[in-house]
Design a protein around this motif. Structure first.
Motif, PDB file in Angstrom:
ATOM      1  N   ASP A 157       1.465 -42.756-118.400  1.00  0.00           N
ATOM      2  CA  ASP A 157       2.063 -43.939-118.973  1.00  0.00           C
ATOM      3  C   ASP A 157       1.332 -44.287-120.263  1.00  0.00           C
ATOM      4  O   ASP A 157       0.111 -44.223-120.312  1.00  0.00           O
ATOM      5  N   ALA A 158       2.093 -44.646-121.274  1.00  0.00           N
ATOM      6  CA  ALA A 158       1.451 -44.999-122.544  1.00  0.00           C
ATOM      7  C   ALA A 158       1.103 -46.486-122.543  1.00  0.00           C
ATOM      8  O   ALA A 158       1.900 -47.313-122.132  1.00  0.00           O
ATOM      9  N   HIS A 159      -0.097 -46.804-122.951  1.00  0.00           N
ATOM     10  CA  HIS A 159      -0.522 -48.196-123.054  1.00  0.00           C
ATOM     11  C   HIS A 159      -0.838 -48.516-124.495  1.00  0.00           C
ATOM     12  O   HIS A 159      -1.507 -47.740-125.161  1.00  0.00           O
ATOM     13  N   ARG A 160      -0.364 -49.676-124.923  1.00  0.00           N
ATOM     14  CA  ARG A 160      -0.730 -50.070-126.271  1.00  0.00           C
ATOM     15  C   ARG A 160      -2.207 -50.423-126.242  1.00  0.00           C
ATOM     16  O   ARG A 160      -2.661 -51.161-125.381  1.00  0.00           O
ATOM     17  N   PHE A 161      -2.945 -49.854-127.137  1.00  0.00           N
ATOM     18  CA  PHE A 161      -4.386 -49.994-127.054  1.00  0.00           C
ATOM     19  C   PHE A 161      -4.897 -50.828-128.206  1.00  0.00           C
ATOM     20  O   PHE A 161      -5.736 -51.686-128.062  1.00  0.00           O
ATOM     21  N   HIS A 162      -4.357 -50.610-129.368  1.00  0.00           N
ATOM     22  CA  HIS A 162      -4.746 -51.457-130.494  1.00  0.00           C
ATOM     23  C   HIS A 162      -3.621 -51.372-131.508  1.00  0.00           C
ATOM     24  O   HIS A 162      -3.450 -50.356-132.150  1.00  0.00           O
ATOM     25  N   ARG A 163      -2.855 -52.423-131.631  1.00  0.00           N
ATOM     26  CA  ARG A 163      -1.680 -52.468-132.498  1.00  0.00           C
ATOM     27  C   ARG A 163      -0.861 -51.185-132.455  1.00  0.00           C
ATOM     28  O   ARG A 163       0.031 -51.059-131.648  1.00  0.00           O
ATOM     29  N   LYS A 164      -1.186 -50.210-133.301  1.00  0.00           N
ATOM     30  CA  LYS A 164      -0.306 -49.046-133.301  1.00  0.00           C
ATOM     31  C   LYS A 164      -0.866 -47.849-132.532  1.00  0.00           C
ATOM     32  O   LYS A 164      -0.196 -46.856-132.368  1.00  0.00           O
ATOM     33  N   ASP A 165      -2.093 -47.969-132.055  1.00  0.00           N
ATOM     34  CA  ASP A 165      -2.654 -46.861-131.282  1.00  0.00           C
ATOM     35  C   ASP A 165      -2.226 -46.959-129.828  1.00  0.00           C
ATOM     36  O   ASP A 165      -2.316 -48.015-129.227  1.00  0.00           O
ATOM     37  N   PHE A 166      -1.807 -45.859-129.286  1.00  0.00           N
ATOM     38  CA  PHE A 166      -1.473 -45.840-127.877  1.00  0.00           C
ATOM     39  C   PHE A 166      -2.456 -44.948-127.141  1.00  0.00           C
ATOM     40  O   PHE A 166      -2.898 -43.941-127.665  1.00  0.00           O
ATOM     41  N   ALA A 167      -2.779 -45.374-125.941  1.00  0.00           N
ATOM     42  CA  ALA A 167      -3.597 -44.512-125.104  1.00  0.00           C
ATOM     43  C   ALA A 167      -2.726 -44.088-123.931  1.00  0.00           C
ATOM     44  O   ALA A 167      -1.865 -44.833-123.478  1.00  0.00           O
ATOM     45  N   LEU A 168      -2.947 -42.894-123.469  1.00  0.00           N
ATOM     46  CA  LEU A 168      -2.171 -42.366-122.359  1.00  0.00           C
ATOM     47  C   LEU A 168      -3.047 -42.434-121.118  1.00  0.00           C
ATOM     48  O   LEU A 168      -4.124 -41.859-121.091  1.00  0.00           O
ATOM     49  N   LEU A 169      -2.569 -43.185-120.138  1.00  0.00           N
ATOM     50  CA  LEU A 169      -3.341 -43.290-118.904  1.00  0.00           C
ATOM     51  C   LEU A 169      -2.744 -42.335-117.881  1.00  0.00           C
ATOM     52  O   LEU A 169      -1.549 -42.374-117.618  1.00  0.00           O
ATOM     53  N   LEU A 170      -3.584 -41.472-117.332  1.00  0.00           N
ATOM     54  CA  LEU A 170      -3.114 -40.534-116.318  1.00  0.00           C
ATOM     55  C   LEU A 170      -3.615 -40.995-114.957  1.00  0.00           C
ATOM     56  O   LEU A 170      -4.790 -41.287-114.790  1.00  0.00           O
ATOM     57  N   VAL A 171      -2.694 -41.072-114.009  1.00  0.00           N
ATOM     58  CA  VAL A 171      -3.039 -41.570-112.680  1.00  0.00           C
ATOM     59  C   VAL A 171      -2.577 -40.553-111.645  1.00  0.00           C
ATOM     60  O   VAL A 171      -1.489 -39.999-111.763  1.00  0.00           O
ATOM     61  N   GLU A 172      -3.417 -40.322-110.647  1.00  0.00           N
ATOM     62  CA  GLU A 172      -2.978 -39.493-109.532  1.00  0.00           C
ATOM     63  C   GLU A 172      -2.227 -40.441-108.617  1.00  0.00           C
ATOM     64  O   GLU A 172      -2.798 -41.396-108.093  1.00  0.00           O
ATOM     65  N   LEU A 173      -0.923 -40.202-108.416  1.00  0.00           N
ATOM     66  CA  LEU A 173      -0.082 -41.225-107.790  1.00  0.00           C
ATOM     67  C   LEU A 173      -0.240 -41.309-106.272  1.00  0.00           C
ATOM     68  O   LEU A 173      -0.020 -42.364-105.694  1.00  0.00           O
ATOM     69  N   LEU A 174      -0.611 -40.225-105.617  1.00  0.00           N
ATOM     70  CA  LEU A 174      -0.738 -40.278-104.157  1.00  0.00           C
ATOM     71  C   LEU A 174      -1.948 -41.115-103.747  1.00  0.00           C
ATOM     72  O   LEU A 174      -1.944 -41.772-102.719  1.00  0.00           O
ATOM     73  N   SER A 175      -2.994 -41.084-104.566  1.00  0.00           N
ATOM     74  CA  SER A 175      -4.199 -41.845-104.224  1.00  0.00           C
ATOM     75  C   SER A 175      -4.436 -43.000-105.199  1.00  0.00           C
ATOM     76  O   SER A 175      -5.424 -43.709-105.086  1.00  0.00           O
ATOM     77  N   SER A 176      -3.534 -43.182-106.171  1.00  0.00           N
ATOM     78  CA  SER A 176      -3.656 -44.230-107.198  1.00  0.00           C
ATOM     79  C   SER A 176      -4.971 -44.177-107.967  1.00  0.00           C
ATOM     80  O   SER A 176      -5.508 -45.204-108.353  1.00  0.00           O
ATOM     81  N   LEU A 177      -5.495 -42.986-108.167  1.00  0.00           N
ATOM     82  CA  LEU A 177      -6.751 -42.869-108.917  1.00  0.00           C
ATOM     83  C   LEU A 177      -6.473 -42.603-110.389  1.00  0.00           C
ATOM     84  O   LEU A 177      -5.809 -41.627-110.718  1.00  0.00           O
ATOM     85  N   PRO A 178      -6.969 -43.470-111.266  1.00  0.00           N
ATOM     86  CA  PRO A 178      -6.863 -43.120-112.683  1.00  0.00           C
ATOM     87  C   PRO A 178      -7.875 -42.013-112.960  1.00  0.00           C
ATOM     88  O   PRO A 178      -8.976 -42.050-112.443  1.00  0.00           O
ATOM     89  N   PHE A 179      -7.479 -41.011-113.692  1.00  0.00           N
ATOM     90  CA  PHE A 179      -8.468 -39.952-113.920  1.00  0.00           C
ATOM     91  C   PHE A 179      -8.489 -39.462-115.349  1.00  0.00           C
ATOM     92  O   PHE A 179      -9.241 -38.559-115.686  1.00  0.00           O
ATOM     93  N   GLY A 180      -7.696 -40.071-116.195  1.00  0.00           N
ATOM     94  CA  GLY A 180      -7.759 -39.639-117.589  1.00  0.00           C
ATOM     95  C   GLY A 180      -7.266 -40.743-118.496  1.00  0.00           C
ATOM     96  O   GLY A 180      -6.320 -41.452-118.168  1.00  0.00           O
ATOM     97  N   LEU A 181      -7.949 -40.926-119.597  1.00  0.00           N
ATOM     98  CA  LEU A 181      -7.527 -41.904-120.588  1.00  0.00           C
ATOM     99  C   LEU A 181      -7.662 -41.185-121.913  1.00  0.00           C
ATOM    100  O   LEU A 181      -8.765 -40.870-122.337  1.00  0.00           O
ATOM    101  N   ILE A 182      -6.543 -40.856-122.505  1.00  0.00           N
ATOM    102  CA  ILE A 182      -6.618 -40.028-123.712  1.00  0.00           C
ATOM    103  C   ILE A 182      -5.725 -40.595-124.795  1.00  0.00           C
ATOM    104  O   ILE A 182      -4.883 -41.449-124.541  1.00  0.00           O
ATOM    105  N   GLN A 183      -5.916 -40.099-125.985  1.00  0.00           N
ATOM    106  CA  GLN A 183      -5.058 -40.492-127.103  1.00  0.00           C
ATOM    107  C   GLN A 183      -3.640 -40.033-126.824  1.00  0.00           C
ATOM    108  O   GLN A 183      -3.431 -38.947-126.287  1.00  0.00           O
ATOM    109  N   ASP A 184      -2.675 -40.852-127.213  1.00  0.00           N
ATOM    110  CA  ASP A 184      -1.284 -40.505-126.968  1.00  0.00           C
ATOM    111  C   ASP A 184      -0.801 -39.518-128.025  1.00  0.00           C
ATOM    112  O   ASP A 184       0.016 -39.856-128.877  1.00  0.00           O
ATOM    113  N   LYS A 185      -1.338 -38.324-127.981  1.00  0.00           N
ATOM    114  CA  LYS A 185      -0.933 -37.288-128.930  1.00  0.00           C
ATOM    115  C   LYS A 185      -0.800 -35.996-128.147  1.00  0.00           C
ATOM    116  O   LYS A 185      -1.556 -35.760-127.208  1.00  0.00           O
TER     117      LYS A 185
END
Ligand SMILES: [Zn+2]
Length: 269
Positions: A157-185
């Motif tokens: 899922d893309a999250h607005r991080f700072h005005r025009k920058d988006f960060a992509l949050l990766l979540v393991e859905l079966l255990s609801s664990l976030p495991f990656g936060l990366i640039q949306d590129k």
């Protein structure tokens, strides 16, 4: 003088040589005397072989404009057994990083309570830096957790991080664990997938993404065994969006307003 080593959470083996207050900075000159081993043969039979010529400086604590830096010169050694020359390893000071590991832990701790923007102001550190620290932490700690799971379903899922920058949050859905936060590129996304240990990569059998499926190609390439799924929430929001677009076009062409109620009730008129 060495009481301050404890105050600075430096632990065993660290010695404070002097402190200098300069404007809003406290510069703490340290030495590390922890045991070293030859990186090539593991021998502890070493001889000292000079020091760095320049002082290196790393951010250790920060509060608004006030900062504490650690300054140090790495001791160099030569192995008496195999002849390898190397510089010492100082646990809290990783090479190529601008801050100490203590500082990184503090950032992770404060991120539990403050959003990026506010923490960036409080610590006087850029959002980019905070994001980088969080990224590293999430991937290092969380990926350990994922290794033992049987199958993994990844949501992104893309999250607005700072005005025009988006960060992509990766979540393991079966255990609801976030495991990656990366640039949306795309490149950042591909690099991240490639950086996952094979044991984790193999277990991903579904990747859930929004309707834009921008990253479908990347997933197909790097995770050929995984299914790309569009999740219902994103599907509905996509359909709504398309419907509203259509309504807008018709309104412009027919030059009359269509009440939104009509669409919601699903009646033709
Ligand atoms: Zn050696």
């Amino acid at each position: 003088m060495n009481n301050i080593a404890t105050t600075l959470f430096l632990g065993k083996g660290y010695r404070v040589k002097k402190q200098v207050r300069k404007g809003n900075e406290l510069r703490v000159y340290i030495e590390y005397e922890g045991k070293q081993r030859c990186p090539r043969c593991g021998s502890e039979n070493l001889v000292k072989n000079g020091k760095d010529t320049k002082w290196r400086k790393k951010l250790h604590m920060s509060f608004g404009f006030f900062r504490v830096y650690l300054l140090f010169k790495r001791q160099r050694y030569k192995c008496k057994d195999c002849g390898k020359a190397f510089s010492q390893v100082i646990p809290i000071l990783r090479k190529k990083e601008r801050f100490t590991s203590f500082f990184k832990q503090a950032v992770i701790f404060w991120l539990i309570f403050f959003p990026f923007d506010l923490l960036s102001l409080l610590l006087g550190v850029s959002r980019r830096t905070l994001l980088k620290i969080a990224e590293e932490f999430i991937s290092r700690v969380m990926i350990e957790e994922l290794k033992d799971k049987e199958r993994l379903v990844i949501g992104m899922d893309a999250h607005r991080f700072h005005r025009k920058d988006f960060a992509l949050l990766l979540v393991e859905l079966l255990s609801s664990l976030p495991f990656g936060l990366i640039q949306d590129k795309k490149k950042a996304f591909m690099d991240f997938l490639l950086s996952l240990p094979p044991r984790v990569r193999e277990k991903i059998d579904e990747v859930v993404m929004d309707m834009t499926v921008r990253y479908r190609r990347a997933v197909e390439e790097i995770l050929p065994h995984a299914k790309v799924v569009c999740d219902p929430f994103h599907l509905i929001s996509y359909m709504n969006h398309q419907l509203m677009e259509e309504k807008r076009v018709i309104e412009v062409v027919k030059k009359r307003k269509i009440p939104g109620r009509v669409l919601r009730l699903g009646k033709e008129k």
